[in-house]
Design an enzyme around this catalytic site. Sequence first.
Site, mmCIF file in Angstrom:
data_model
loop_
_atom_site.group_PDB
_atom_site.id
_atom_site.type_symbol
_atom_site.label_atom_id
_atom_site.label_comp_id
_atom_site.label_asym_id
_atom_site.label_seq_id
_atom_site.Cartn_x
_atom_site.Cartn_y
_atom_site.Cartn_z
ATOM 1 N N ASP A 14 -5.622 -6.064 7.949
ATOM 2 C CA ASP A 14 -6.926 -5.810 7.356
ATOM 3 C C ASP A 14 -6.757 -4.592 6.444
ATOM 4 O OD1 ASP A 14 -9.805 -5.826 7.027
ATOM 5 O OD2 ASP A 14 -9.828 -4.085 8.364
ATOM 6 N N ASP A 16 -9.736 -2.275 4.876
ATOM 7 C CA ASP A 16 -10.663 -1.153 5.070
ATOM 8 C C ASP A 16 -10.629 -0.669 6.521
ATOM 9 O OD1 ASP A 16 -11.767 -1.351 2.361
ATOM 10 O OD2 ASP A 16 -12.619 -3.241 3.052
#
Length: 246
Positions: A14, A16
């Site tokens: 991922d 953020d």
Amino acid sequence: MLGLPTGIQACLFDLDGVLTDTAAVHAAAWKEMFDEFLRDYATQHGIAFQAFDARAEYDAYVDGKPRANGVRDFLTARGITLPDGTPDDPPSAMTVNGLGNRKNQAVQRRIRTEGVHVFEGSRRYLQAAEKAGLRRAVVSSSANTREVLDVTGLAQYVEQIVDGVTIRTDGLKGKPAPDTFLAAAKGFGLEPSQAAVYEDALAGVSAGRSGRFGQVIGVDRVGQAAELKSHGADVVVRDLAELLEN
Ligand SMILES: O=P(O)(O)OC[C@H]1O[C@@H](O)[C@H](O)[C@@H](O)[C@@H]1O
């Protein structure tokens, strides 16, 4: 190696909150937009204004999900229904997409003015994964992924991107559905059991768990280790540098 069980051949990161400290930037932009909307809504409906909780409500309803789903899921939790509208709605439109576009203006302004901080442990982990011959993808709900990878110089370590733009163009289901991670594993010609998922969002670890990935690593930046575990993380670390030690 790299804190991974044997047989793992790909790392699906991922963005953020895992590679970059942009989860906080997104949360602040969401708060700016939702508080403005909720203030107007309260005035129009003669009810008390209740501010957006950038920690609890962000984590539960917004974090990790594609933009429009975040708007819709939070409004639903508050008992508010708006028409969806369309992705090209102006930021002033009182629609799910309009509010999403208003938030996007805020997040892009913040990224431009505040810059993006890269977690050093994550940069080192990406470099170590490249050196170890592991495949590397970024799997993010954000349509701003490419811009963030470019401005931080992280793009050089990443072989494949499945992001908010891909979700729209390929008609994928966003997190907590596992589809974006599954698409990345498939893009490398691998089974989910051969890939590890790195996630800081509850919706993201749920996606990793339901996709039956070889390892789901929860990254706890905000003190939610127990929730990450209960949503499906196999292990929880505070920083990816911890995984370099074993
Ligand atoms: O609005 P964007 O940039 O397309 O991002 C959508 C979502 O992307 C996720 O990565 C973030 O965790 C969320 O906070 C964000 O809302």
